[in-house]
Every structure is written in structure tokens, then in C-alpha cells.
Design a protein around this motif. Structure first.
Motif, PDB file in Angstrom:
ATOM      1  N   LYS A  42       4.497 -16.836  -2.323  1.00 20.27           N
ATOM      2  CA  LYS A  42       3.657 -15.813  -2.956  1.00 20.27           C
ATOM      3  C   LYS A  42       3.291 -14.723  -1.946  1.00 20.27           C
ATOM      4  O   LYS A  42       3.310 -13.532  -2.262  1.00 20.27           O
ATOM      5  CB  LYS A  42       2.365 -16.428  -3.508  1.00 20.27           C
ATOM      6  CG  LYS A  42       2.520 -17.196  -4.777  1.00 20.27           C
ATOM      7  CD  LYS A  42       1.137 -17.708  -5.189  1.00 20.27           C
ATOM      8  CE  LYS A  42       1.181 -18.577  -6.393  1.00 20.27           C
ATOM      9  NZ  LYS A  42      -0.156 -19.094  -6.740  1.00 20.27           N
ATOM     10  N   ALA A  45       6.296 -12.470  -1.215  1.00 22.10           N
ATOM     11  CA  ALA A  45       6.549 -11.548  -2.324  1.00 22.10           C
ATOM     12  C   ALA A  45       5.513 -10.423  -2.334  1.00 22.10           C
ATOM     13  O   ALA A  45       5.857  -9.253  -2.548  1.00 22.10           O
ATOM     14  CB  ALA A  45       6.532 -12.306  -3.644  1.00 22.10           C
ATOM     15  N   GLU A  46       4.255 -10.754  -2.098  1.00 24.16           N
ATOM     16  CA  GLU A  46       3.199  -9.728  -2.097  1.00 24.16           C
ATOM     17  C   GLU A  46       3.397  -8.742  -0.955  1.00 24.16           C
ATOM     18  O   GLU A  46       3.275  -7.526  -1.144  1.00 24.16           O
ATOM     19  CB  GLU A  46       1.827 -10.395  -2.002  1.00 24.16           C
ATOM     20  CG  GLU A  46       0.690  -9.429  -2.166  1.00 24.16           C
ATOM     21  CD  GLU A  46      -0.677 -10.108  -2.257  1.00 24.16           C
ATOM     22  OE1 GLU A  46      -1.661  -9.437  -1.901  1.00 24.16           O
ATOM     23  OE2 GLU A  46      -0.763 -11.272  -2.688  1.00 24.16           O
ATOM     24  N   LYS A  48       6.199  -8.005   0.543  1.00 20.29           N
ATOM     25  CA  LYS A  48       7.386  -7.204   0.224  1.00 20.29           C
ATOM     26  C   LYS A  48       7.023  -6.065  -0.729  1.00 20.29           C
ATOM     27  O   LYS A  48       7.440  -4.926  -0.536  1.00 20.29           O
ATOM     28  CB  LYS A  48       8.460  -8.103  -0.395  1.00 20.29           C
ATOM     29  CG  LYS A  48       9.789  -7.446  -0.571  1.00 20.29           C
ATOM     30  CD  LYS A  48      10.812  -8.452  -1.084  1.00 20.29           C
ATOM     31  CE  LYS A  48      12.167  -7.811  -1.261  1.00 20.29           C
ATOM     32  NZ  LYS A  48      13.153  -8.781  -1.760  1.00 20.29           N
ATOM     33  N   GLY A  49       6.220  -6.369  -1.746  1.00 21.74           N
ATOM     34  CA  GLY A  49       5.768  -5.344  -2.691  1.00 21.74           C
ATOM     35  C   GLY A  49       4.910  -4.285  -2.028  1.00 21.74           C
ATOM     36  O   GLY A  49       5.059  -3.091  -2.293  1.00 21.74           O
ATOM     37  N   LEU A  50       4.006  -4.718  -1.156  1.00 28.70           N
ATOM     38  CA  LEU A  50       3.134  -3.775  -0.453  1.00 28.70           C
ATOM     39  C   LEU A  50       3.932  -2.868   0.484  1.00 28.70           C
ATOM     40  O   LEU A  50       3.611  -1.695   0.638  1.00 28.70           O
ATOM     41  CB  LEU A  50       2.050  -4.529   0.319  1.00 28.70           C
ATOM     42  CG  LEU A  50       0.989  -5.222  -0.541  1.00 28.70           C
ATOM     43  CD1 LEU A  50       0.149  -6.174   0.300  1.00 28.70           C
ATOM     44  CD2 LEU A  50       0.123  -4.200  -1.242  1.00 28.70           C
ATOM     45  N   LYS A  51       4.974  -3.416   1.103  1.00 28.22           N
ATOM     46  CA  LYS A  51       5.823  -2.622   2.004  1.00 28.22           C
ATOM     47  C   LYS A  51       6.590  -1.556   1.226  1.00 28.22           C
ATOM     48  O   LYS A  51       6.871  -0.492   1.753  1.00 28.22           O
ATOM     49  CB  LYS A  51       6.809  -3.527   2.752  1.00 28.22           C
ATOM     50  CG  LYS A  51       6.166  -4.390   3.804  1.00 28.22           C
ATOM     51  CD  LYS A  51       5.984  -3.609   5.052  1.00 28.22           C
ATOM     52  CE  LYS A  51       5.614  -4.555   6.185  1.00 28.22           C
ATOM     53  NZ  LYS A  51       5.380  -3.867   7.413  1.00 28.22           N
ATOM     54  N   LYS A  52       6.942  -1.845  -0.040  1.00 28.74           N
ATOM     55  CA  LYS A  52       7.635  -0.850  -0.869  1.00 28.74           C
ATOM     56  C   LYS A  52       6.714   0.329  -1.160  1.00 28.74           C
ATOM     57  O   LYS A  52       7.148   1.468  -1.197  1.00 28.74           O
ATOM     58  CB  LYS A  52       8.106  -1.474  -2.184  1.00 28.74           C
ATOM     59  CG  LYS A  52       9.316  -2.350  -2.043  1.00 28.74           C
ATOM     60  CD  LYS A  52       9.729  -2.892  -3.390  1.00 28.74           C
ATOM     61  CE  LYS A  52      10.911  -3.820  -3.254  1.00 28.74           C
ATOM     62  NZ  LYS A  52      11.317  -4.381  -4.558  1.00 28.74           N
ATOM     63  N   ILE A  53       5.446   0.031  -1.370  1.00 31.59           N
ATOM     64  CA  ILE A  53       4.468   1.078  -1.666  1.00 31.59           C
ATOM     65  C   ILE A  53       4.202   1.942  -0.439  1.00 31.59           C
ATOM     66  O   ILE A  53       4.127   3.157  -0.523  1.00 31.59           O
ATOM     67  CB  ILE A  53       3.147   0.456  -2.187  1.00 31.59           C
ATOM     68  CG1 ILE A  53       3.386  -0.241  -3.525  1.00 31.59           C
ATOM     69  CG2 ILE A  53       2.056   1.505  -2.296  1.00 31.59           C
ATOM     70  CD1 ILE A  53       2.223  -1.110  -3.982  1.00 31.59           C
ATOM     71  N   THR A  63      -3.191 -10.076   3.908  1.00 35.99           N
ATOM     72  CA  THR A  63      -2.606 -10.770   2.759  1.00 35.99           C
ATOM     73  C   THR A  63      -2.670 -12.279   2.953  1.00 35.99           C
ATOM     74  O   THR A  63      -3.013 -13.022   2.031  1.00 35.99           O
ATOM     75  CB  THR A  63      -1.140 -10.316   2.547  1.00 35.99           C
ATOM     76  OG1 THR A  63      -1.127  -8.902   2.361  1.00 35.99           O
ATOM     77  CG2 THR A  63      -0.533 -10.989   1.337  1.00 35.99           C
TER      78      THR A  63
END
Length: 139
Positions: A42, A45-46, A48-53, A63
Motif C-alpha cells: 500500500k 503504491a501511494e 508511486k502515485g504521489l511521485k506522479k503528481i 507516508t
């Protein structure tokens, strides 16, 4: 040489994966858990999502804390825990808490003793990460 560090159950709550700790600088009582493989996935994944933003951000530490801490002063609402970590947790309390976790969670500590170029006996800790077992993996 290696040393096994066993789980410190002195702060364990009711034989569950839940422990208590009082932050030393604000006297805030928190409870926390030792992360499982499911938790680690988890977190990955979080992050990775934050790095995209925001590619420039470094959200790893906060995190992880958001997944480790299970309550703040008895409040276990996820939104409130995240708010506490983002806006109210002092850096020195965070550092103290992370040191507490490092000292109390089970682990294997690998040390290598050697004589340095200056003739002084030294030791170094060998990190037991995925890169240790699979050095070519790039992990």
C-alpha cells in the motif's frame, strides 16, 4: 557476526500488533503497528502515485508514518492521523519515534568487524536490503 533483535513487547497492547509510545517533546500519545507485507505494498503504491503528481517531492517518510501510526491521543480516524503527521508532528518527535521503532521492532543486525588501514579495529553494519540479496536487481 550478527545479532538478533527480538520484538519488545513492553509497550504491546493486548497481545496485538499495536504498541503505544508517547512523543517526548509534545507528550502526544500515539499507537502504532509493525508493518506487514500488505502495508508495504500500500505504501509503495501511494508513494508511486504521489511521485506522479509531484516528481520533486519526497513523500516516503511521512507516508510510512501515516501507515504505521494507528491513533493519536486515542483518535484512530485516518484523516486525523494524516492531518497530525502533515501539520502538527514535530520533526524531533518524528525522529525520536523512528529511533524507538528501530530499537524495538524485531530485526537481524549484521556486523562486519575488521582492522582499518590505520590499524584500529572497526565494525560496519551490513544493510539487509533487497540489494544485498539481489545486487543486480537495481532495487
Amino acid at each position: 557476526e550478527w545479532e538478533t533483535r527480538y520484538l519488545d513487547k513492553s509497550t504491546m497492547i493486548e497481545n496485538q500488533n499495536e504498541f503505544s509510545y508517547t512523543l517526548p517533546h509534545t507528550n502526544t500519545l500515539i499507537t502504532y503497528k509493525i508493518l506487514t507485507t500488505k502495508d508495504e505494498k500500500k505504501i509503495e503504491a501511494e508513494i508511486k502515485g504521489l511521485k506522479k503528481i509531484n516528481k520533486q517531492s519526497s513523500p516516503e517518510l511521512s507516508t510510512r508514518l501515516k501507515h504505521i501510526i494507528t491513533s493519536v491521543n486515542g483518535d484512530s480516524e485516518s484523516k486525523n492521523i494524516r492531518d497530525f503527521i502533515d501539520n502538527y508532528m514535530l520533526a524531533r518527535d518524528s525522529r525520536s519515534f523512528r529511533e524507538h521503532i528501530r530499537e524495538t521492532q524485531p530485526d537481524i543486525i549484521m556486523k562486519f568487524d575488521y582492522v582499518g588501514d590505520n590499524g584500529v579495529e572497526e565494525d560496519t553494519i551490513i544493510p539487509m536490503t533487497a540489494g544485498f540479496f539481489w545486487p543486480d536487481s537495481g532495487v
